[in-house]
Every structure is written in structure tokens, then in C-alpha cells.
Write a protein that holds these residues in place. Structure first.
Motif, PDB file in Angstrom:
ATOM      1  N   GLU A 117       0.836  -1.203   0.000  1.00  0.00           N
ATOM      2  CA  GLU A 117       0.000   0.000   0.000  1.00  0.00           C
ATOM      3  C   GLU A 117       0.867   1.249   0.000  1.00  0.00           C
ATOM      4  O   GLU A 117       0.562   2.230  -0.706  1.00  0.00           O
ATOM      5  CB  GLU A 117      -0.920   0.023   1.219  1.00  0.00           C
ATOM      6  N   LEU A 118       1.950   1.227   0.778  1.00  0.00           N
ATOM      7  CA  LEU A 118       2.846   2.376   0.832  1.00  0.00           C
ATOM      8  C   LEU A 118       3.299   2.770  -0.571  1.00  0.00           C
ATOM      9  O   LEU A 118       3.176   3.933  -0.979  1.00  0.00           O
ATOM     10  CB  LEU A 118       4.058   2.068   1.709  1.00  0.00           C
ATOM     11  N   PHE A 119       3.821   1.804  -1.333  1.00  0.00           N
ATOM     12  CA  PHE A 119       4.392   2.165  -2.629  1.00  0.00           C
ATOM     13  C   PHE A 119       3.319   2.396  -3.685  1.00  0.00           C
ATOM     14  O   PHE A 119       3.549   3.141  -4.646  1.00  0.00           O
ATOM     15  CB  PHE A 119       5.435   1.142  -3.049  1.00  0.00           C
ATOM     16  N   ALA A 120       2.145   1.819  -3.525  1.00  0.00           N
ATOM     17  CA  ALA A 120       1.040   2.170  -4.421  1.00  0.00           C
ATOM     18  C   ALA A 120       0.660   3.633  -4.221  1.00  0.00           C
ATOM     19  O   ALA A 120       0.422   4.376  -5.187  1.00  0.00           O
ATOM     20  CB  ALA A 120      -0.160   1.262  -4.169  1.00  0.00           C
ATOM     21  N   ARG A 121       0.607   4.048  -2.960  1.00  0.00           N
ATOM     22  CA  ARG A 121       0.284   5.449  -2.672  1.00  0.00           C
ATOM     23  C   ARG A 121       1.406   6.385  -3.132  1.00  0.00           C
ATOM     24  O   ARG A 121       1.144   7.482  -3.635  1.00  0.00           O
ATOM     25  CB  ARG A 121       0.020   5.638  -1.180  1.00  0.00           C
ATOM     26  N   VAL A 122       2.652   5.962  -2.953  1.00  0.00           N
ATOM     27  CA  VAL A 122       3.778   6.778  -3.404  1.00  0.00           C
ATOM     28  C   VAL A 122       3.728   6.961  -4.920  1.00  0.00           C
ATOM     29  O   VAL A 122       3.910   8.074  -5.437  1.00  0.00           O
ATOM     30  CB  VAL A 122       5.120   6.140  -2.981  1.00  0.00           C
ATOM     31  N   ARG A 123       3.485   5.877  -5.652  1.00  0.00           N
ATOM     32  CA  ARG A 123       3.413   5.985  -7.112  1.00  0.00           C
ATOM     33  C   ARG A 123       2.272   6.906  -7.548  1.00  0.00           C
ATOM     34  O   ARG A 123       2.416   7.714  -8.475  1.00  0.00           O
ATOM     35  CB  ARG A 123       3.271   4.599  -7.738  1.00  0.00           C
ATOM     36  N   ALA A 124       1.131   6.798  -6.873  1.00  0.00           N
ATOM     37  CA  ALA A 124       0.000   7.676  -7.193  1.00  0.00           C
ATOM     38  C   ALA A 124       0.350   9.131  -6.890  1.00  0.00           C
ATOM     39  O   ALA A 124       0.020  10.042  -7.666  1.00  0.00           O
ATOM     40  CB  ALA A 124      -1.238   7.243  -6.412  1.00  0.00           C
ATOM     41  N   LEU A 125       1.009   9.352  -5.768  1.00  0.00           N
ATOM     42  CA  LEU A 125       1.431  10.705  -5.399  1.00  0.00           C
ATOM     43  C   LEU A 125       2.366  11.289  -6.444  1.00  0.00           C
ATOM     44  O   LEU A 125       2.204  12.443  -6.876  1.00  0.00           O
ATOM     45  CB  LEU A 125       2.115  10.664  -4.028  1.00  0.00           C
ATOM     46  N   LEU A 126       3.342  10.498  -6.880  1.00  0.00           N
ATOM     47  CA  LEU A 126       4.308  10.995  -7.855  1.00  0.00           C
ATOM     48  C   LEU A 126       3.661  11.224  -9.221  1.00  0.00           C
ATOM     49  O   LEU A 126       4.045  12.145  -9.945  1.00  0.00           O
ATOM     50  CB  LEU A 126       5.484  10.028  -7.966  1.00  0.00           C
ATOM     51  N   ARG A 127       2.676  10.402  -9.574  1.00  0.00           N
ATOM     52  CA  ARG A 127       1.958  10.653 -10.834  1.00  0.00           C
ATOM     53  C   ARG A 127       1.268  12.010 -10.790  1.00  0.00           C
ATOM     54  O   ARG A 127       1.339  12.792 -11.745  1.00  0.00           O
ATOM     55  CB  ARG A 127       0.930   9.546 -11.101  1.00  0.00           C
ATOM     56  N   ARG A 128       0.607  12.316  -9.680  1.00  0.00           N
ATOM     57  CA  ARG A 128      -0.058  13.619  -9.553  1.00  0.00           C
ATOM     58  C   ARG A 128       0.970  14.737  -9.588  1.00  0.00           C
ATOM     59  O   ARG A 128       0.774  15.768 -10.245  1.00  0.00           O
ATOM     60  CB  ARG A 128      -0.850  13.684  -8.242  1.00  0.00           C
ATOM     61  N   TYR A 129       2.047  14.532  -8.864  1.00  0.00           N
ATOM     62  CA  TYR A 129       3.096  15.557  -8.756  1.00  0.00           C
ATOM     63  C   TYR A 129       3.677  15.902 -10.121  1.00  0.00           C
ATOM     64  O   TYR A 129       3.782  17.071 -10.495  1.00  0.00           O
ATOM     65  CB  TYR A 129       4.179  15.034  -7.810  1.00  0.00           C
ATOM     66  N   PHE A 130       4.043  14.882 -10.899  1.00  0.00           N
ATOM     67  CA  PHE A 130       4.692  15.147 -12.179  1.00  0.00           C
ATOM     68  C   PHE A 130       3.693  15.561 -13.257  1.00  0.00           C
ATOM     69  O   PHE A 130       4.040  16.338 -14.146  1.00  0.00           O
ATOM     70  CB  PHE A 130       5.494  13.931 -12.620  1.00  0.00           C
ATOM     71  N   LEU A 131       2.466  15.073 -13.192  1.00  0.00           N
ATOM     72  CA  LEU A 131       1.472  15.515 -14.164  1.00  0.00           C
ATOM     73  C   LEU A 131       1.189  17.000 -14.001  1.00  0.00           C
ATOM     74  O   LEU A 131       0.951  17.712 -14.979  1.00  0.00           O
ATOM     75  CB  LEU A 131       0.179  14.701 -14.010  1.00  0.00           C
ATOM     76  N   ASP A 132       1.243  17.485 -12.763  1.00  0.00           N
ATOM     77  CA  ASP A 132       1.066  18.918 -12.512  1.00  0.00           C
ATOM     78  C   ASP A 132       2.186  19.731 -13.147  1.00  0.00           C
ATOM     79  O   ASP A 132       2.042  20.930 -13.370  1.00  0.00           O
ATOM     80  CB  ASP A 132       1.042  19.214 -11.002  1.00  0.00           C
ATOM     81  N   ARG A 133       3.300  19.067 -13.440  1.00  0.00           N
ATOM     82  CA  ARG A 133       4.462  19.757 -13.997  1.00  0.00           C
ATOM     83  C   ARG A 133       4.702  19.391 -15.462  1.00  0.00           C
ATOM     84  O   ARG A 133       5.773  19.626 -15.990  1.00  0.00           O
ATOM     85  CB  ARG A 133       5.705  19.435 -13.142  1.00  0.00           C
ATOM     86  N   GLY A 134       3.703  18.813 -16.117  1.00  0.00           N
ATOM     87  CA  GLY A 134       3.842  18.442 -17.519  1.00  0.00           C
ATOM     88  C   GLY A 134       4.717  17.218 -17.650  1.00  0.00           C
ATOM     89  O   GLY A 134       5.894  17.312 -17.974  1.00  0.00           O
TER      90      GLY A 134
END
Length: 223
Positions: free
Chosen positions: A107-124
Motif C-alpha cells: 500500500e505504501l508504494f502504491a500510494r507513493v506511485r499515485a502521489l508521484l503521478r499527480r506531482y509530475f502531471l502537474d508539472r507536464g
């Protein structure tokens, strides 16, 4: 991708460092807020994982400091404080994600991957040079539709070069991204990684090339 882990439980911190290096990228760990601030002033991190209860204060105070960073790293609060008010305090204080201890690694790394997807999508989140594409959100490189099977450090080198396409990236900046504080760096280690990355790009028919700027660093551009 570089991760800073702020955790004073030595056993947990060691496990987190190993797990994040396997799943995400280069990871460094510190055990207090002062050390975290020193690390953040010395290097750029894309993700900061921080505990609440630290020897020199509440981890939420670090989130306030991070608001001044440009670009601001993604932040994950990982703590045993799981009362709704504690969670609200951390999220309102700037945490992008909050996970209570104990946690399941999957669960930790699923949430981390989701967090990073949001983070980088916000930055193109998609970069391209020639026929080489780099998906920042998923930390994957492609030639056409073919995914390039790059080892962790070669992937990290490619990521920083493609983020600064057509600009020289200093050796020191590459080493700071690719290697952790505790890594012993041999004098020719970076050159060896770049050489292998060049070979892989050629083997996959990529029309992006890495040029050496002798004594300074490297630049990525289209052929």
C-alpha cells in the motif's frame, strides 16, 4: 528521482531507504529536522518522506519550510499519529499524502506511485527528444512504443539530462542526483554509467545523443 527520508527509528529508516531505492530511485536518510534542512539545502529532492515525532520537533514544521522551495518536492507524512486531527494538521500544513504506521509495503508504494503521478502531471509529465520519450510520472523511457530497460542509475542520469535538454549538466549535478550521501563514488563511475547509457540508446535506435563537454559535464540533444 531522489528521495529524502526523515525518520529517527534506525531499523525502519534503513528498511525505507532500501525499499525506496528499489522502487523509486536514489534515497538518503536523516534522523532529525536539522539534518533534513541541511540535506535539502545541499541537494534537490523530488520526494520527502517525513515522520511527525522527531528528536528536535514536529515533522510538520519541515513542510512549512518546503513551501519556499522552487520546485517544491512532493511530501509524504509517515507516522504513528493517525488521529483525524493529526491527519488534518499535517495535510493542512502541506503534506501531499499521509500514511499511518504500521503500514503494508504494497500500500505504501502504491500510494507513493499515485502521489508521484499527480506531482509530475502537474508539472507536464512527458518529455521528448527526437524519438526518445521520458514519462516522468512513471519514470520510464521509451523509443516509440518500446520501453527501454534501463538500470536505476542510468535512468536517473537520463532523467536529469532530458529535463535540461540542450543545456550542459555539470558532473557535480549528475553525481548529486545519481548517488546518495553514503555512496562511495569512484573517479570514473559516472563516466561508466553514461557510456553504458549511450550504448543502450544506440542499441534501441534512439535519435537522441549524449555529448561530453570535457571537464564540465554532459548535454542531451537530438541528432
Amino acid at each position: 528521482m531522489r528521495v529524502l527520508i526523515v525518520e529517527d527509528d534506525r531499523d525502519l529508516a534503513a528498511w525505507l531507504q532500501t525499499a525506496f531505492e528499489r522502487e523509486i530511485g536514489t534515497a538518503d536518510r536523516v534522523d532529525c529536522l536539522d539534518a533534513a534542512r541541511a540535506a535539502l539545502s545541499a541537494s534537490r529532492f523530488e520526494l520527502v518522506v517525513v515522520d511527525r515525532r522527531l528528536p528536535d520537533g514536529d515533522g510538520v514544521t519541515l513542510l512549512t519550510d518546503l513551501r519556499a522551495h522552487d520546485p517544491r518536492p512532493a511530501t509524504l507524512m509517515l507516522t504513528a499519529l493517525d488521529d483525524p486531527q493529526d491527519i488534518a494538521t499535517a495535510l493542512d500544513g502541506g503534506a501531499d499524502e499521509y500514511i499511518g504506521k504500521p503500514f503494508e509495503p504494497v500500500e505504501l508504494f502504491a500510494r507513493v506511485r499515485a502521489l508521484l503521478r499527480r506531482y509530475f502531471l502537474d508539472r507536464g509529465g512527458l518529455l521528448q527528444v527526437g524519438n526518445l520519450r521520458f514519462d516522468i510520472a512513471h519514470r520510464s523511457a521509451f523509443q516509440g512504443e518500446v520501453r527501454l530497460p534501463l538500470p536505476r542509475r542510468e535512468l536517473a542520469i537520463l532523467e536529469i539530462l532530458i529535463r535540461r535538454v540542450d543545456r550542459v549538466v555539470l558532473r557535480e549535478a549528475l553525481e548529486a542526483t545519481v548517488y546518495g550521501f553514503d555512496d562511495e563514488i569512484q573517479s570514473n563511475a559516472l563516466d561508466s554509467h553514461v557510456s553504458r547509457l549511450r550504448r543502450r540508446l544506440r542499441e534501441f535506435g534512439c535519435t537522441a545523443k549524449i555529448t561530453t563537454v570535457r571537464g564540465v559535464g554532459y548535454v542531451l540533444n537530438a541528432q
